[in-house]
Design an enzyme around this catalytic site. Structure first.
Site, PDB file in Angstrom:
ATOM      1  N   TYR A   1      91.047 105.935  31.229  1.00  0.00           N
ATOM      2  CA  TYR A   1      90.399 105.923  29.917  1.00  0.00           C
ATOM      3  C   TYR A   1      91.244 105.183  28.892  1.00  0.00           C
ATOM      4  CZ  TYR A   1      93.535 109.567  28.122  1.00  0.00           C
ATOM      5  OH  TYR A   1      94.639 110.279  27.707  1.00  0.00           O
ATOM      6  N   CYS A   2      90.573 104.767  27.823  1.00  0.00           N
ATOM      7  CA  CYS A   2      91.220 104.164  26.666  1.00  0.00           C
ATOM      8  C   CYS A   2      90.530 104.747  25.432  1.00  0.00           C
ATOM      9  CB  CYS A   2      91.126 102.637  26.707  1.00  0.00           C
ATOM     10  SG  CYS A   2      89.433 102.007  26.646  1.00  0.00           S
ATOM     11  N   ARG A   3      90.487 104.016  24.337  1.00  0.00           N
ATOM     12  CA  ARG A   3      89.843 104.539  23.139  1.00  0.00           C
ATOM     13  C   ARG A   3      88.314 104.530  23.282  1.00  0.00           C
ATOM     14  NH1 ARG A   3      91.255 105.553  17.895  1.00  0.00           N
ATOM     15  NH2 ARG A   3      93.269 104.529  18.076  1.00  0.00           N
TER      16      ARG A   3
ATOM     17  N   GLY B   1      86.496 102.682  26.141  1.00  0.00           N
ATOM     18  CA  GLY B   1      85.987 102.397  27.481  1.00  0.00           C
ATOM     19  C   GLY B   1      86.078 100.945  27.889  1.00  0.00           C
TER      20      GLY B   1
ATOM     21  N   ILE C   1      88.201 108.019  24.939  1.00  0.00           N
ATOM     22  CA  ILE C   1      88.653 109.276  24.353  1.00  0.00           C
ATOM     23  C   ILE C   1      87.933 109.564  23.032  1.00  0.00           C
ATOM     24  CG2 ILE C   1      90.623 108.364  23.043  1.00  0.00           C
ATOM     25  CD1 ILE C   1      92.206 110.865  24.108  1.00  0.00           C
TER      26      ILE C   1
END
Length: 102
Positions: A65-67, A69, A94
């Site tokens: 995951y990142c901020r 996607g 996230i």
């Protein structure tokens, strides 16, 4: 690579005994909160990112995951190219995560 919704990702992760959660955000983003037990490798690290990913166990299932996607989708694609069979991208990142953050 598979794009999973928040619900699919959480459900699959909770049932997976071979799972590793991978956070590919920047350190500043991680300082704002991280999913518990996640491994942090910044995708903006360039060759360092690739080197660190290559050290990971390819037999594990990676929930990335990142901020939002986008970067995690890129990370999953890179992991697939490096021989990882099971990399799952968290759609929405996230930002839309409803689970625990520490």
């Amino acid at each position: 690579m598979a794009d999973l919704t928040q619900e699919e990702w959480a459900k699959q992760l909770s049932a997976d005994t071979n799972a590793v959660v991978l956070d590919v955000r920047t350190q500043d983003e991680v300082d704002e909160g991280i999913i518990p037990n996640a491994v942090h490798i910044d995708i903006y690290g360039g060759q360092e990112f690739i080197s660190k990913v290559e050290e990971l166990d390819k037999t594990k299932n990676y929930y990335v995951y990142c901020r939002s996607g986008n970067r995690s989708g890129q990370a999953c694609a890179i992991m697939n190219q490096l021989g990882f069979d099971n990399a799952y991208n968290l759609v929405g990142g996230i930002t839309e995560w409803e689970g625990d953050i520490v």
